[in-house]
Design a protein around this motif. Structure first.
Motif, PDB file in Angstrom:
ATOM      1  N   PRO A 161      -9.371 -44.854 -19.923  1.00 43.96           N
ATOM      2  CA  PRO A 161      -8.447 -43.806 -20.350  1.00 43.96           C
ATOM      3  C   PRO A 161      -8.747 -43.243 -21.754  1.00 43.96           C
ATOM      4  O   PRO A 161      -7.979 -42.445 -22.271  1.00 43.96           O
ATOM      5  CB  PRO A 161      -7.103 -44.521 -20.343  1.00 43.96           C
ATOM      6  N   VAL A 162      -9.880 -43.661 -22.357  1.00 42.63           N
ATOM      7  CA  VAL A 162     -10.189 -43.195 -23.717  1.00 42.63           C
ATOM      8  C   VAL A 162     -10.385 -41.687 -23.742  1.00 42.63           C
ATOM      9  O   VAL A 162      -9.931 -40.997 -24.661  1.00 42.63           O
ATOM     10  CB  VAL A 162     -11.451 -43.917 -24.256  1.00 42.63           C
ATOM     11  N   ALA A 163     -11.045 -41.151 -22.709  1.00 44.64           N
ATOM     12  CA  ALA A 163     -11.374 -39.723 -22.700  1.00 44.64           C
ATOM     13  C   ALA A 163     -10.125 -38.857 -22.779  1.00 44.64           C
ATOM     14  O   ALA A 163     -10.061 -37.903 -23.558  1.00 44.64           O
ATOM     15  CB  ALA A 163     -12.181 -39.386 -21.452  1.00 44.64           C
ATOM     16  N   ALA A 164      -9.118 -39.179 -21.967  1.00 45.13           N
ATOM     17  CA  ALA A 164      -7.894 -38.375 -21.959  1.00 45.13           C
ATOM     18  C   ALA A 164      -7.177 -38.467 -23.305  1.00 45.13           C
ATOM     19  O   ALA A 164      -6.701 -37.453 -23.839  1.00 45.13           O
ATOM     20  CB  ALA A 164      -6.969 -38.844 -20.840  1.00 45.13           C
ATOM     21  N   ALA A 165      -7.113 -39.673 -23.852  1.00 42.89           N
ATOM     22  CA  ALA A 165      -6.454 -39.853 -25.150  1.00 42.89           C
ATOM     23  C   ALA A 165      -7.215 -39.116 -26.244  1.00 42.89           C
ATOM     24  O   ALA A 165      -6.617 -38.445 -27.095  1.00 42.89           O
ATOM     25  CB  ALA A 165      -6.359 -41.343 -25.484  1.00 42.89           C
ATOM     26  N   PHE A 166      -8.546 -39.195 -26.203  1.00 42.07           N
ATOM     27  CA  PHE A 166      -9.342 -38.577 -27.261  1.00 42.07           C
ATOM     28  C   PHE A 166      -9.172 -37.068 -27.286  1.00 42.07           C
ATOM     29  O   PHE A 166      -9.089 -36.462 -28.347  1.00 42.07           O
ATOM     30  CB  PHE A 166     -10.819 -38.933 -27.098  1.00 42.07           C
ATOM     31  N   ALA A 167      -9.124 -36.431 -26.111  1.00 42.38           N
ATOM     32  CA  ALA A 167      -8.979 -34.976 -26.071  1.00 42.38           C
ATOM     33  C   ALA A 167      -7.708 -34.543 -26.792  1.00 42.38           C
ATOM     34  O   ALA A 167      -7.708 -33.571 -27.555  1.00 42.38           O
ATOM     35  CB  ALA A 167      -8.956 -34.503 -24.621  1.00 42.38           C
ATOM     36  N   GLU A 168      -6.619 -35.278 -26.591  1.00 40.79           N
ATOM     37  CA  GLU A 168      -5.354 -34.938 -27.247  1.00 40.79           C
ATOM     38  C   GLU A 168      -5.389 -35.277 -28.732  1.00 40.79           C
ATOM     39  O   GLU A 168      -4.900 -34.507 -29.574  1.00 40.79           O
ATOM     40  CB  GLU A 168      -4.205 -35.678 -26.561  1.00 40.79           C
ATOM     41  N   VAL A 169      -5.965 -36.422 -29.060  1.00 51.18           N
ATOM     42  CA  VAL A 169      -6.020 -36.862 -30.453  1.00 51.18           C
ATOM     43  C   VAL A 169      -6.917 -35.934 -31.268  1.00 51.18           C
ATOM     44  O   VAL A 169      -6.584 -35.560 -32.404  1.00 51.18           O
ATOM     45  CB  VAL A 169      -6.511 -38.322 -30.544  1.00 51.18           C
ATOM     46  N   TYR A 170      -8.051 -35.537 -30.707  1.00 47.49           N
ATOM     47  CA  TYR A 170      -8.970 -34.634 -31.393  1.00 47.49           C
ATOM     48  C   TYR A 170      -8.266 -33.317 -31.725  1.00 47.49           C
ATOM     49  O   TYR A 170      -8.373 -32.792 -32.840  1.00 47.49           O
ATOM     50  CB  TYR A 170     -10.190 -34.409 -30.510  1.00 47.49           C
ATOM     51  N   ALA A 171      -7.514 -32.785 -30.750  1.00 43.15           N
ATOM     52  CA  ALA A 171      -6.784 -31.541 -30.989  1.00 43.15           C
ATOM     53  C   ALA A 171      -5.729 -31.727 -32.082  1.00 43.15           C
ATOM     54  O   ALA A 171      -5.563 -30.859 -32.957  1.00 43.15           O
ATOM     55  CB  ALA A 171      -6.130 -31.071 -29.694  1.00 43.15           C
ATOM     56  N   ALA A 172      -5.026 -32.864 -32.056  1.00 39.02           N
ATOM     57  CA  ALA A 172      -4.004 -33.130 -33.074  1.00 39.02           C
ATOM     58  C   ALA A 172      -4.635 -33.315 -34.452  1.00 39.02           C
ATOM     59  O   ALA A 172      -4.088 -32.875 -35.474  1.00 39.02           O
ATOM     60  CB  ALA A 172      -3.203 -34.371 -32.690  1.00 39.02           C
ATOM     61  N   TYR A 173      -5.806 -33.943 -34.485  1.00 32.99           N
ATOM     62  CA  TYR A 173      -6.532 -34.167 -35.737  1.00 32.99           C
ATOM     63  C   TYR A 173      -6.933 -32.835 -36.352  1.00 32.99           C
ATOM     64  O   TYR A 173      -6.712 -32.581 -37.551  1.00 32.99           O
ATOM     65  CB  TYR A 173      -7.755 -35.034 -35.453  1.00 32.99           C
ATOM     66  N   GLN A 174      -7.489 -31.934 -35.536  1.00 35.26           N
ATOM     67  CA  GLN A 174      -7.893 -30.622 -36.047  1.00 35.26           C
ATOM     68  C   GLN A 174      -6.683 -29.803 -36.484  1.00 35.26           C
ATOM     69  O   GLN A 174      -6.757 -29.058 -37.463  1.00 35.26           O
ATOM     70  CB  GLN A 174      -8.697 -29.862 -34.991  1.00 35.26           C
ATOM     71  N   ALA A 175      -5.573 -29.963 -35.774  1.00 31.56           N
ATOM     72  CA  ALA A 175      -4.352 -29.244 -36.157  1.00 31.56           C
ATOM     73  C   ALA A 175      -3.864 -29.703 -37.519  1.00 31.56           C
ATOM     74  O   ALA A 175      -3.416 -28.893 -38.343  1.00 31.56           O
ATOM     75  CB  ALA A 175      -3.273 -29.450 -35.100  1.00 31.56           C
ATOM     76  N   ARG A 176      -3.935 -30.989 -37.782  1.00 32.05           N
ATOM     77  CA  ARG A 176      -3.512 -31.513 -39.092  1.00 32.05           C
ATOM     78  C   ARG A 176      -4.453 -31.042 -40.195  1.00 32.05           C
ATOM     79  O   ARG A 176      -4.006 -30.719 -41.300  1.00 32.05           O
ATOM     80  CB  ARG A 176      -3.425 -33.040 -39.067  1.00 32.05           C
ATOM     81  N   LEU A 177      -5.751 -31.017 -39.922  1.00 35.17           N
ATOM     82  CA  LEU A 177      -6.693 -30.494 -40.917  1.00 35.17           C
ATOM     83  C   LEU A 177      -6.378 -29.039 -41.238  1.00 35.17           C
ATOM     84  O   LEU A 177      -6.344 -28.632 -42.406  1.00 35.17           O
ATOM     85  CB  LEU A 177      -8.134 -30.611 -40.403  1.00 35.17           C
ATOM     86  N   ALA A 178      -6.124 -28.253 -40.201  1.00 36.08           N
ATOM     87  CA  ALA A 178      -5.832 -26.834 -40.404  1.00 36.08           C
ATOM     88  C   ALA A 178      -4.551 -26.640 -41.208  1.00 36.08           C
ATOM     89  O   ALA A 178      -4.484 -25.782 -42.097  1.00 36.08           O
ATOM     90  CB  ALA A 178      -5.723 -26.133 -39.053  1.00 36.08           C
ATOM     91  N   ALA A 179      -3.529 -27.447 -40.911  1.00 33.85           N
ATOM     92  CA  ALA A 179      -2.258 -27.329 -41.627  1.00 33.85           C
ATOM     93  C   ALA A 179      -2.416 -27.651 -43.108  1.00 33.85           C
ATOM     94  O   ALA A 179      -1.707 -27.100 -43.956  1.00 33.85           O
ATOM     95  CB  ALA A 179      -1.217 -28.247 -40.997  1.00 33.85           C
TER      96      ALA A 179
END
Length: 411
Positions: A161-179
């Motif tokens: 299940p790492v792949a599914a979790a990573f896709a969401e975490v990666y998006a959240a990580y980039q969102a925090r960087l952008a903010a």
């Protein structure tokens, strides 16, 4: 000292891509600086030359050598000389608005990234205990080395299940960087490549697009240590060299950074990707003796897929290489310590003696055995000044002054 024939050929080649296979100690930096100096002497404007290195130290050394050779050339400071990340940062700051960033965006280091990642994991609804921030950052690094954004995370082929979790975490990580109006080191390469990929094509629209002009700004691009490039670095070079003669310098036998994303296939496939490329081999070594070179060649010759070269020198055979079998690490350390002590007793200056080891974990037993023989030592590569807690605190306050949205520095 005059250039040898192979060096002179690499410096003088024009009209087609060039790959210089530079063995260890064969004077590759000399070739690069003399090639750039030769271009300047031919009348190529400095601002139309790009030289890319892998370390800030190498960039400073290259700038210094070029200045020593061509100090009288006007506009020398307009030449782009820097690391991949420095070049990427320069492009990104000039065109930050196209990525929704301000030109004063913060660049997060590893500790900053870990802070952001912990929060991103929770943002995505996961527990950092089961999805360690360090492991998730490793996946992010690999994705960015391949030029993959969050929407392409599935192309990493991670297991479930790492792949599914990573896709969401990666998006959240980039969102925090952008903010926070921040980027990490991977973004300094991925985002400029995205910008350059999307630049307008030819014609009048292309002439008006500054990014399209950047793709044709340089007439000559020189890349050092090309064997250590990863896919996104190689693509950045190709995009910036669209209207240029490309010269890459490297040694497939010294490709040791696969663990951080480097792909030796970049240098091995260069002749296939550039069918008209000229290959020059620098084989005369100025650093070692004959016995050392022949031993090294006998080992590396067994590597498959090499582009191939044979180093030689004019310094004579020198002392023979010794191969010593030891019982364990303590026996090995004791042997090294005795050897060092014997050299000191013979009058060899301590500054002329070096002991290399693979990891810092091996240093403790070596230090102990040397101390037992009252041999003074100096360890290189320990905790850096900027890694000290008090220095990081001061830097965090300074970042907040410039970029108050940077929540990674408010912990």
């Amino acid at each position: 000292m005059a250039l040898n024939p192979a060096q002179a050929e690499a410096v003088a080649h024009r009209g087609a891509p060039l790959i210089v296979l530079a063995g260890a100690g064969t004077g590759k930096t000399r070739v690069i600086t003399h090639r750039v100096a030769s271009l300047l002497e031919e009348g190529i404007p400095p601002w139309r030359i790009l030289a890319v290195t892998f370390t800030n130290r190498a960039a400073r050394e290259m700038q210094g050598r070029i200045a020593a050779l061509c100090g009288a050339v006007a506009g020398l400071d307009e030449m782009w000389v820097g690391t991949f990340h420095a070049i990427g940062a320069k492009i990104l700051r000039r065109h930050a608005d196209r990525m929704g960033l301000s030109s004063s965006f913060a660049i997060y280091d590893r500790d900053d990234q870990l802070q952001v990642m912990r929060r991103a994991i929770r943002d995505a609804g996961y527990d950092p205990k089961f999805h360690p921030p360090g492991a998730m950052l490793g996946h992010v690094d690999r994705a960015k080395q391949r030029g993959l954004g969050p929407e392409q995370a599935g192309r990493l082929d991670l297991p479930e299940p790492v792949a599914a979790a990573f896709a969401e975490v990666y998006a959240a990580y980039q969102a925090r960087l952008a903010a926070a109006e921040a980027v990490d080191f991977g973004d300094l390469l991925r985002l400029p490549v995205e910008l350059l990929r999307g630049a307008s094509g030819g014609g009048q629209l292309g002439d008006l697009d500054p990014l399209a002009r950047l793709r044709h700004r340089f007439l000559h691009v020189v890349v050092d240590e090309y064997q250590d490039t990863n896919p996104i670095q190689a693509e950045l070079v190709e995009l910036l060299a669209e209207g240029a003669e490309l010269c890459v310098v490297g040694d497939d036998d010294q490709a040791i950074y696969g663990w951080r994303g480097a792909d030796v296939a970049q240098i091995l496939s260069f002749p296939r990707r550039h069918a008209d490329a000229k290959m020059v081999r620098l084989e005369q070594n100025y650093r070692s003796t004959g016995h050392i070179l022949r031993c090294a060649d006998a080992i590396i010759a067994k590597n498959a897929g090499r582009l191939g070269k044979t180093l030689y020198c004019e310094a004579g055979d020198g002392e023979k290489v010794r191969v010593v079998r030891c019982l364990d690490e303590r026996d090995e350390a004791a042997f090294v310590a005795r050897d060092v002590a014997a050299l000191l007793d013979r009058g060899v200056p301590a500054t002329e003696i070096a002991v290399f080891y693979r990891t810092h974990a091996q240093s403790r037993v070596l230090e102990q055995e040397l101390r037992n023989l009252h041999v003074p030592t100096r360890i290189y590569g320990g905790l850096s000044f900027f890694a000290r807690a008090e220095i990081k605190d001061i830097l965090a306050y300074l970042v907040l002054v410039v970029q108050p949205h940077s929540d990674a520095h408010m912990v």
